[in-house]
Design a protein around this motif. Sequence first.
Motif, PDB file in Angstrom:
ATOM      1  N   ARG A  26      -4.221   0.293  -2.064  1.00  0.00           N
ATOM      2  CA  ARG A  26      -3.471  -0.773  -1.767  1.00  0.00           C
ATOM      3  C   ARG A  26      -3.770  -1.629  -3.010  1.00  0.00           C
ATOM      4  O   ARG A  26      -4.567  -1.702  -3.620  1.00  0.00           O
ATOM      5  CB  ARG A  26      -4.002  -1.547  -0.579  1.00  0.00           C
ATOM      6  CG  ARG A  26      -3.440  -2.788  -0.086  1.00  0.00           C
ATOM      7  CD  ARG A  26      -4.043  -3.506   1.091  1.00  0.00           C
ATOM      8  NE  ARG A  26      -3.950  -2.823   2.201  1.00  0.00           N
ATOM      9  CZ  ARG A  26      -4.576  -2.670   3.224  1.00  0.00           C
ATOM     10  NH1 ARG A  26      -5.723  -3.511   3.211  1.00  0.00           N
ATOM     11  NH2 ARG A  26      -4.263  -1.946   4.170  1.00  0.00           N
ATOM     12  N   ASP A  57       0.901  -1.154   0.112  1.00  0.00           N
ATOM     13  CA  ASP A  57       0.171  -0.126  -0.132  1.00  0.00           C
ATOM     14  C   ASP A  57       1.014   1.111   0.002  1.00  0.00           C
ATOM     15  O   ASP A  57       1.920   1.194   0.516  1.00  0.00           O
ATOM     16  CB  ASP A  57      -1.009  -0.072   1.062  1.00  0.00           C
ATOM     17  CG  ASP A  57      -0.382  -0.023   2.648  1.00  0.00           C
ATOM     18  OD1 ASP A  57       0.736   0.411   2.611  1.00  0.00           O
ATOM     19  OD2 ASP A  57      -1.237  -0.281   3.307  1.00  0.00           O
ATOM     20  N   VAL A  99      -7.573  -2.202  -3.875  1.00  0.00           N
ATOM     21  CA  VAL A  99      -8.252  -2.305  -2.967  1.00  0.00           C
ATOM     22  C   VAL A  99      -8.564  -0.732  -2.523  1.00  0.00           C
ATOM     23  O   VAL A  99      -7.338   0.129  -2.421  1.00  0.00           O
ATOM     24  CB  VAL A  99      -7.696  -2.721  -1.630  1.00  0.00           C
ATOM     25  CG1 VAL A  99      -8.375  -2.928  -0.369  1.00  0.00           C
ATOM     26  CG2 VAL A  99      -7.314  -4.183  -2.027  1.00  0.00           C
ATOM     27  N   ASN A 130      -8.853   0.898   0.332  1.00  0.00           N
ATOM     28  CA  ASN A 130      -8.649   0.887   2.056  1.00  0.00           C
ATOM     29  C   ASN A 130      -8.848   1.987   2.676  1.00  0.00           C
ATOM     30  O   ASN A 130      -8.450   3.096   2.145  1.00  0.00           O
ATOM     31  CB  ASN A 130      -7.096   0.107   2.120  1.00  0.00           C
ATOM     32  CG  ASN A 130      -6.114   1.010   1.601  1.00  0.00           C
ATOM     33  OD1 ASN A 130      -6.131   1.290   0.392  1.00  0.00           O
ATOM     34  ND2 ASN A 130      -5.189   1.158   2.459  1.00  0.00           N
TER      35      ASN A 130
END
Length: 249
Positions: free
Chosen positions: A181, A157, A192, A194
């Motif tokens: 990420r 990330d 993602v 996130n």
Amino acid sequence: MPDFSAMLEVTRPSLAGEPTRPGEGLRARRGRTTRRALGAVCVGSAVVLALAACGMTDMPTPRRTVTVTVDAPVATAGTSPTSVPTVSATPTTPATTTAVPTSLAVGKQRGAPHSYDEAKQRIDRATSADVGSVFQSPSGNITCSTAGGQGVVVTCDVSKGRSDAPASAPCPPGGPSDIGRIELTAAGARPVCNSDTIRQGAAATLAYGVRTGPSLGSVACLSEEFGMTCVDDASRHGFFLARDTFVTF
């Protein structure tokens, strides 16, 4: 009808002044009694015949009772005699998921590889260093971990420079609207959206131009000034992650 002829006895009434023979009075009384009995029988028979003619002597015929015995159904293999609907307290329909494309490219992509073969060649030419399962770039902006679990072989990330989600892989509603990420699984790399981070205190630094060592198995990552590249030799998938850009393949 009963034969009353035997019961009839013809008597002759005695005339006035005619002498009566002995026993004749007794026979006369018996005759009158017989005639009265015969009259009563005749009247009763007439009443019965009249009632029969009117249909009043018809008596209802008792109804027969029929008992039917039904055998209980016999269960056969794979079936049951009765089918009882079952109600489930929880839904039985599986949740659906939208498949994420395995090839995405967002941002300027400067210096980024766009295929597994291209990334693999670049990684194989670099020197290796054993930095453990959690490491970061020299700037500290990118952190990676091979201890993701749940089918994730490596995760990276970015701290600053999150990327916009592409139209083909939008962020779920109600959460972050950008991507920070990338997770690599056997099915491919997926972005993602996130809201957390995998940073857990101090992490080993993977110098620019250096790749991770063989201790990570089929996973290898290469740190470069323009970003971090990771591949999985088992699935032949990988990704590139940098500030404001990423590529999955």
